[in-house]
Write an enzyme that holds these catalytic residues in place. Structure first.
Site, PDB file in Angstrom:
ATOM      1  N   LYS A 268       1.196  -1.483   0.226  1.00  0.00           N
ATOM      2  CA  LYS A 268       0.029   0.344   0.146  1.00  0.00           C
ATOM      3  C   LYS A 268       1.000   0.971   0.015  1.00  0.00           C
ATOM      4  O   LYS A 268       0.536   2.213  -0.705  1.00  0.00           O
ATOM      5  CB  LYS A 268      -0.765   0.102   0.990  1.00  0.00           C
ATOM      6  CG  LYS A 268      -2.091  -1.042   1.605  1.00  0.00           C
ATOM      7  CD  LYS A 268      -3.457  -0.433   2.430  1.00  0.00           C
ATOM      8  CE  LYS A 268      -4.540  -1.710   1.570  1.00  0.00           C
ATOM      9  NZ  LYS A 268      -5.514  -1.018   2.701  1.00  0.00           N
TER      10      LYS A 268
ATOM     11  N   LYS B  29      -5.037 -10.572  -6.988  1.00  0.00           N
ATOM     12  CA  LYS B  29      -6.279 -10.841  -6.044  1.00  0.00           C
ATOM     13  C   LYS B  29      -7.011  -9.629  -6.671  1.00  0.00           C
ATOM     14  O   LYS B  29      -6.994  -8.384  -6.950  1.00  0.00           O
ATOM     15  CB  LYS B  29      -5.515 -10.818  -4.679  1.00  0.00           C
ATOM     16  CG  LYS B  29      -6.725 -10.719  -3.838  1.00  0.00           C
ATOM     17  CD  LYS B  29      -5.726  -9.848  -2.703  1.00  0.00           C
ATOM     18  CE  LYS B  29      -6.345  -8.515  -2.617  1.00  0.00           C
ATOM     19  NZ  LYS B  29      -6.030  -8.009  -1.220  1.00  0.00           N
TER      20      LYS B  29
ATOM     21  N   LYS C 113     -10.412  -3.781  -4.211  1.00  0.00           N
ATOM     22  CA  LYS C 113     -10.803  -2.690  -4.454  1.00  0.00           C
ATOM     23  C   LYS C 113     -10.073  -1.437  -4.837  1.00  0.00           C
ATOM     24  O   LYS C 113     -11.149  -0.510  -5.648  1.00  0.00           O
ATOM     25  CB  LYS C 113     -11.697  -2.195  -3.338  1.00  0.00           C
ATOM     26  CG  LYS C 113     -10.567  -1.454  -1.881  1.00  0.00           C
ATOM     27  CD  LYS C 113     -11.069  -2.209  -0.038  1.00  0.00           C
ATOM     28  CE  LYS C 113      -9.453  -1.741   0.130  1.00  0.00           C
ATOM     29  NZ  LYS C 113     -10.104  -3.245   1.431  1.00  0.00           N
TER      30      LYS C 113
HETATM   31  P1  TYM Z   1     -10.743  -5.923   4.094  1.00  0.00           P
HETATM   32  O1  TYM Z   1     -11.378  -4.883   4.382  1.00  0.00           O
HETATM   33  O2  TYM Z   1      -9.212  -6.048   2.923  1.00  0.00           O
HETATM   34  O3  TYM Z   1     -11.084  -6.745   3.181  1.00  0.00           O
HETATM   35  C1  TYM Z   1     -12.207  -7.609   4.266  1.00  0.00           C
HETATM   36  C2  TYM Z   1     -12.671  -9.266   3.976  1.00  0.00           C
HETATM   37  O4  TYM Z   1     -12.479  -9.736   2.406  1.00  0.00           O
HETATM   38  C3  TYM Z   1     -11.509 -10.216   2.224  1.00  0.00           C
HETATM   39  N1  TYM Z   1     -11.104 -10.822   0.633  1.00  0.00           N
HETATM   40  C4  TYM Z   1     -11.266 -11.175   0.133  1.00  0.00           C
HETATM   41  N2  TYM Z   1     -11.374 -13.210   0.210  1.00  0.00           N
HETATM   42  C5  TYM Z   1     -11.086 -13.756  -0.997  1.00  0.00           C
HETATM   43  N3  TYM Z   1     -10.649 -12.659  -1.974  1.00  0.00           N
HETATM   44  C6  TYM Z   1     -10.411 -11.807  -2.476  1.00  0.00           C
HETATM   45  N4  TYM Z   1      -9.460 -11.155  -3.780  1.00  0.00           N
HETATM   46  C7  TYM Z   1      -9.954 -11.147  -0.756  1.00  0.00           C
HETATM   47  N5  TYM Z   1     -10.457  -9.259  -0.899  1.00  0.00           N
HETATM   48  C8  TYM Z   1     -10.113  -9.416   0.440  1.00  0.00           C
HETATM   49  C9  TYM Z   1     -10.047 -10.385   3.299  1.00  0.00           C
HETATM   50  O5  TYM Z   1      -9.115 -11.670   3.820  1.00  0.00           O
HETATM   51  C10 TYM Z   1     -11.160 -10.225   4.664  1.00  0.00           C
HETATM   52  O6  TYM Z   1     -11.063 -10.511   5.271  1.00  0.00           O
HETATM   53  N6  TYM Z   1      -6.991  -5.738   7.341  1.00  0.00           N
HETATM   54  C11 TYM Z   1      -8.987  -6.078   7.611  1.00  0.00           C
HETATM   55  C12 TYM Z   1      -9.720  -5.888   7.745  1.00  0.00           C
HETATM   56  C13 TYM Z   1      -9.581  -5.690   9.798  1.00  0.00           C
HETATM   57  C14 TYM Z   1     -10.560  -6.710   9.983  1.00  0.00           C
HETATM   58  C15 TYM Z   1      -9.570  -6.667  11.831  1.00  0.00           C
HETATM   59  C16 TYM Z   1      -9.631  -7.983   9.926  1.00  0.00           C
HETATM   60  C17 TYM Z   1      -9.824  -4.977  10.004  1.00  0.00           C
HETATM   61  N7  TYM Z   1      -9.351  -5.388  11.726  1.00  0.00           N
HETATM   62  C18 TYM Z   1      -9.388  -7.722  12.810  1.00  0.00           C
HETATM   63  C19 TYM Z   1     -10.237  -9.406  10.625  1.00  0.00           C
HETATM   64  C20 TYM Z   1     -10.238  -9.142  11.829  1.00  0.00           C
HETATM   65  C21 TYM Z   1      -8.642  -5.227   5.702  1.00  0.00           C
HETATM   66  O7  TYM Z   1      -8.124  -4.864   5.224  1.00  0.00           O
HETATM   67  O8  TYM Z   1     -10.169  -6.619   5.304  1.00  0.00           O
END
Ligand code: TYM
Length: 345
Positions: free
Chosen positions: A115, A207, A210
């Protein structure tokens, strides 16, 4: 060994509308886990501002992501649903963890490297410490299981390292305060299903994300049937027909991705999909994929539209979830303060 109650915690960033990767990689498991576990699901708005956000769009996205949770099947009567900034203890515990985690650990996080890109000097300090806030989210509730997609694995490992180091560094006061050998559990990542890493529709080696500039790379939960059909039709493939077993997908990233998406939408294995479509060409398979994608996504989109039409209702749900979360969070913070020496009895 200290016994911890089974508890699920997970979250998504309100930086965009959710896509099929979020849904198949994480959300499907979140919904399922409500049947067997107490669950807390958070809209992680504090994490969102580690990158620049337009405040008005952020406010809209928080409600939209909350609506998406509910539309996908998160039941605010059964699970706690709230946005992170309403519970100040997340930031408070993250500070304590900033003082537990080591610079070397944080510097190895691949998400920061990706990032921040080349211009690291210009990245926010928040982006660098993003993973300590994530550890705080989970450990504030002493959660034991975290359903996520594969890309979050490294952050979960760091969360376990932080919990372990806290338990070691403060072992004496943890025992004195009556918590036995460990105050924090080492939470388990739950990375499950045929689509733990959904790839871009334009490039099977990247991947689904967004942040991809091409909207054709992803299917959003807000896409209508026409948009879904167009995106699937334009999705990159290779010239071969589909193999009849999953082993035949190796070295064919685009085919593997589309078959994985179909399998996850239907809740079956890749082999089961290929037993039906082995030997078929992509035009036949894509038509079937459009049908199942529309069948799954259309009701979610409709429900999201209904929910976002009444922002007051969503705010009330988030406020009530935050109230419940705050009670648990305060209990943990009270103990943490005693353990680290801020408020000794
Ligand atoms: P974020 O917002 O990027 O994504 C949310 C969830 O979606 C999953 N994900 C995917 N799974 C499969 N294929 C993909 N292409 C894909 N893109 C996204 C992510 O693995 C995630 O589960 N850091 C985290 C948010 C967070 C969090 C937490 C998660 C903050 N605190 C505590 C769990 C526990 C994030 O940026 O997710």
């Amino acid at each position: 060994m200290t016994q911890f109650k089974d508890l699920v915690f997970s979250g998504m960033q309100p930086t965009h509308s959710l896509h099929l990767g979020n849904y198949l990689g994480a959300m499907v498991n979140w919904v399922r886990m409500q049947d067997t576990h107490a669950c807390i699901y958070c809209v992680v708005d504090l994490h969102a501002i580690t990158m620049p956000q337009d405040p008005k769009a952020l406010a809209r996205n928080i409600r939209e992501v909350a609506a998406a949770y509910i539309a996908c099947g998160i039941d605010p009567q059964r699970s706690i649903l709230f946005n992170q900034s309403r519970v100040h203890q997340h930031a408070e515990l993250a500070w304590v963890f900033n003082c537990v985690a080591r610079m070397g650990w944080m510097s190895r996080m691949t998400q920061f490297k990706e990032k921040a890109g080349k211009d690291r000097e210009n990245a926010s300090v928040g982006l660098f410490v993003y993973p300590t806030l994530m550890a705080a989210d989970i450990l504030l509730y002493r959660a034991t299981a975290v359903p996520v997609g594969e890309d979050q694995k490294q952050h979960l490992e760091l969360t376990r390292d932080i919990a372990q180091k806290f338990n070691n560094d403060f072992a004496d006061t943890i025992a004195e305060a009556g918590f036995g050998e460990a105050f924090f559990p080492l939470p388990e990542p739950m990375i499950q299903g045929p689509a733990t890493r959904v790839m871009s529709l334009r490039d099977g080696t990247k991947k689904m994300s967004k942040s991809d500039p091409s909207d054709y790379s992803r299917i959003n939960l807000t896409d209508d049937a026409d948009a879904i059909a167009q995106k699937v039709r334009k999705a990159k493939t290779d010239p071969e027909p589909l193999p009849s077993e999953a082993a035949g997908l190796s070295g064919r990233p685009e085919a593997d991705n589309l078959v994985g998406i179909y399998a996850a939408l239907k809740d079956v294995s890749r082999d089961a999909v290929l037993a039906e479509f082995g030997g078929a060409n992509f035009s036949t398979f894509k038509a079937a994929l459009v049908d199942v994608a529309v069948e799954k996504v259309a009701p979610i989109t409709a429900e999201m539209r209904r929910l976002t039409a009444d922002p007051g209702h969503i705010d009330a749900i988030l406020a009530s979830g935050a109230e419940k979360a705050s009670v648990m969070a305060e209990e943990t913070m009270k103990a943490v303060k005693e353990i680290v020496g801020f408020a000794r009895a």
